[in-house]
Design an enzyme around this catalytic site. Structure first.
Site, mmCIF file in Angstrom:
data_model
loop_
_atom_site.group_PDB
_atom_site.id
_atom_site.type_symbol
_atom_site.label_atom_id
_atom_site.label_comp_id
_atom_site.label_asym_id
_atom_site.label_seq_id
_atom_site.Cartn_x
_atom_site.Cartn_y
_atom_site.Cartn_z
ATOM 1 C CG HIS A 7 -1.631 -8.158 6.239
ATOM 2 N ND1 HIS A 7 -2.037 -8.013 7.533
ATOM 3 C CD2 HIS A 7 -2.682 -7.730 5.489
ATOM 4 C CE1 HIS A 7 -3.269 -7.530 7.579
ATOM 5 N NE2 HIS A 7 -3.685 -7.340 6.346
ATOM 6 C CG HIS A 79 -5.852 -3.884 2.726
ATOM 7 N ND1 HIS A 79 -6.812 -4.806 2.365
ATOM 8 C CD2 HIS A 79 -5.278 -4.376 3.854
ATOM 9 C CE1 HIS A 79 -6.824 -5.790 3.254
ATOM 10 N NE2 HIS A 79 -5.894 -5.560 4.168
ATOM 11 C CD GLU A 130 -6.166 -4.688 8.041
ATOM 12 O OE1 GLU A 130 -5.542 -5.158 7.077
ATOM 13 O OE2 GLU A 130 -6.916 -5.355 8.771
#
Ligand code: CO
Length: 134
Positions: A7, A79, A130
């Site tokens: 994502h 992010h 991430e």
């Protein structure tokens, strides 16, 4: 080591308006809001055909995105998340190359109930990255 883009996360100043933008105007499928107190955020996922957007809104006193929203009052990309097969192996690989991991250096459970870590932006070409075990 890394797999798919899981994502892209966008910090938003108004979660309701952001959800309306993607759902009502752009016609995307969106999740219900989910509070993640351990991460200091409330999230809404926008489901796209090949990936997801994660809308992030601050939760609680020490939200890690509060300062970001102070600097970026309209919101912005916060992010992106890459999938890894084995989060502990990813942590070892990062540490072996002096790549700093945020927080206490071990994985936490993220928005999908799976272990996640964040890599220091200064060690990742200026991007907050991430890793999620998938
Ligand atoms: Co994320």
């Amino acid at each position: 080591m890394i797999g798919k883009l899981n994502h892209i996360a966008i910090a938003v100043p108004d979660l309701g308006k952001a959800t309306e933008f993607y759902h009502d105007i752009l016609g995307a499928r969106v999740s219900d809001p989910l509070d993640l107190p351990e991460h200091g955020v409330t999230t809404v996922f926008v489901e796209l055909e090949n990936t997801k957007l994660e809308l992030l809104f601050p939760l609680g006193e020490n939200s890690p995105i509060a300062a970001f929203l102070q600097k970026n009052s309209a919101g912005g990309i916060h992010h992106f998340c890459l999938e890894v097969e084995d989060i502990d192996a990813a942590i070892e690989q990062a540490k072996a190359h002096d790549i700093r991991i945020l927080g206490n250096g071990s994985a936490k459970i993220g928005a999908h109930g799976k272990p996640v870590i964040f890599i220091h932006p200064k060690d990742a070409l200026g991007c907050l990255v991430e890793f999620e075990e998938c």
